[in-house]
Design an enzyme around this catalytic site. Structure first.
Site, PDB file in Angstrom:
ATOM      1  N   ASP A  68       0.834  -1.204   0.000  1.00 17.42           N
ATOM      2  CA  ASP A  68       0.000   0.000   0.000  1.00 17.42           C
ATOM      3  C   ASP A  68       0.866   1.250   0.000  1.00 17.42           C
ATOM      4  O   ASP A  68       2.016   1.243   0.456  1.00 17.42           O
ATOM      5  CB  ASP A  68      -0.964   0.005   1.190  1.00 17.42           C
ATOM      6  CG  ASP A  68      -0.260  -0.001   2.549  1.00 17.42           C
ATOM      7  OD1 ASP A  68       0.807  -0.656   2.663  1.00 17.42           O
ATOM      8  OD2 ASP A  68      -0.764   0.635   3.485  1.00 17.42           O
ATOM      9  N   GLU A 133       0.048  -0.870   5.949  1.00 13.52           N
ATOM     10  CA  GLU A 133       1.127  -0.279   6.732  1.00 13.52           C
ATOM     11  C   GLU A 133       0.955   1.225   6.826  1.00 13.52           C
ATOM     12  O   GLU A 133       1.228   1.828   7.859  1.00 13.52           O
ATOM     13  CB  GLU A 133       2.486  -0.605   6.115  1.00 13.52           C
ATOM     14  CG  GLU A 133       3.669  -0.369   7.058  1.00 13.52           C
ATOM     15  CD  GLU A 133       4.220   1.055   7.035  1.00 13.52           C
ATOM     16  OE1 GLU A 133       5.019   1.395   7.925  1.00 13.52           O
ATOM     17  OE2 GLU A 133       3.860   1.841   6.130  1.00 13.52           O
TER      18      GLU A 133
END
Length: 375
Positions: A68, A133
């Site tokens: 991500d 994250e």
């Protein structure tokens, strides 16, 4: 075009804004399974996680990272579209170029080269990849770590591909991170007309001396690995929105970045003692997003430092500065965790980029680290 550069561009083109993965991990599985990795997708509340392992013996060396990326910000401010990987003047531009799709590509290609060159290597290799994250980090790496712990999988070494370098590739390895603890302090007063302060109690005035003491407090001296613990106010909210009203309460958000010289319990008790000393009526809610972790100089940091020196000639520095990372979760199940990746000067910014000249050396450093630990 090198294989690492090509894979990096593939991953950048997938617009995986947190918590989306947008097929990044499926592409990694396509590359890892032919090498002998057993791949497992672990999903949790819209987050996609990948656990891949080749081998069943120890030691287990894990490469960790996140697919991500943070949101792009205003598209019109980008020189080229953030999800169209673009090379200009020796740099590769795109969201995730530095944080951290290049690292993931480099790790996978490094594993491919290592496995093909050394099919009988000792131990095992793992990949722990998440799409959570940059967001709350509640359904990502921590979920995988809990699953691995529950079934007794023992990690020996972990390299997290965070962009740790400062000026040139290889100048900094993170061998630990400070803990992060936040507080939401509500100081209660009595609302009233500003012309009649004797009939009210101004919580802003009341808390000011306590805040001054908290700001001046020396929490610890740090140690050989960490800077001293810091306490910072991030937000103050008070007032009724009118200039003639004494507010009924004030809300103060603050954060500790704390090292191993202090404890959660000790810091909390000291804050309460200061607030109580000033006679405040208050409510304080705590939240902990990570405890400090540290990997002292040893097998893993030496293996990576040697790999960096051999590949680039750079003498690396061990550091624990910066924000939190998923290393805080992995350190709960792995005795040696370090973070290493490309320069971080453009991360989370408009026109995020990496110098192309660093991409293959990064891959080579990861491969050399495998050679140092698994041959």
């Amino acid at each position: 075009m090198s294989k690492t550069l090509a894979l990096t561009e593939e991953l950048i083109a997938l617009s995986s804004v947190t918590p989306e993965d947008k097929g990044c991990q499926s592409r990694l599985i396509e590359l890892l399974e032919p090498l002998g990795f057993v791949c497992e997708t672990i999903e949790s509340d819209g987050v996609t996680n990948l656990w891949a392992r080749k081998g069943t013996t120890q030691p287990l060396l894990v490469f960790a990272g996140h697919t991500d990326v943070v949101p792009t910000g205003p598209l019109e401010q980008w020189t080229s579209p953030p999800f169209v990987p673009t090379q200009r003047e020796g740099k590769l531009y795109g969201r995730g170029a530095a944080d951290m799709k290049t690292s993931i590509a480099a790790m996978v290609v490094a594993a491919e080269e290592f496995v093909q060159a050394h099919p009988a290597h000792k131990g095992s290799i793992g990949f722990l990849i998440t799409s959570d994250e940059e967001g709350p980090a509640t359904d990502g790496t921590v979920i995988v770590c809990n699953a691995l712990k529950a079934r007794g999988e023992q990690l020996d070494y972990c390299v997290v591909g965070e962009p740790t370098s400062s000026d040139v590739l290889g100048d900094t390895i993170k061998n630990g991170r400070r803990g992060s603890m936040s507080g939401k302090l509500t100081v209660k007063g009595i609302q009233g007309h500003i012309a009649y302060p004797q009939l009210a109690r101004n919580p802003i005035h009341q808390c000011a001396p306590a805040l001054a003491e908290l700001v001046a407090e020396k929490w610890d001296d740090g140690n050989e690995y960490y800077l001293p613990t810091s306490w910072q106010v991030s937000n103050i909210h008070g007032g009724a929105g009118a200039s003639n009203v004494i507010p009924g309460n004030v809300v103060i958000d603050f954060n500790f970045r704390f090292c191993t010289a202090s404890t959660v319990d000790g810091l909390q008790k000291r804050v309460h003692a200061i607030l109580d000393k000033h006679g405040l009526e208050y409510d304080l809610k705590w939240s902990i997003s990570g405890h400090p972790f540290l990997t002292p100089k040893g097998t893993l940091s030496d293996a990576m430092s040697d790999a960096i020196k051999s590949e680039t000639g750079v003498t690396t520095e061990l550091s624990t500065t910066g924000g939190t990372s998923d290393g805080r979760f992995i350190a709960q199940i792995c005795p040696q965790v370090v973070e290493f990746g490309p320069p971080n000067g453009s991360i989370h910014k408009i026109d995020e980029h990496i110098e192309v000249r660093f991409i293959d050396p990064l891959k080579n450093i990861y491969r050399r680290t495998m050679e140092n630990l698994l041959l």
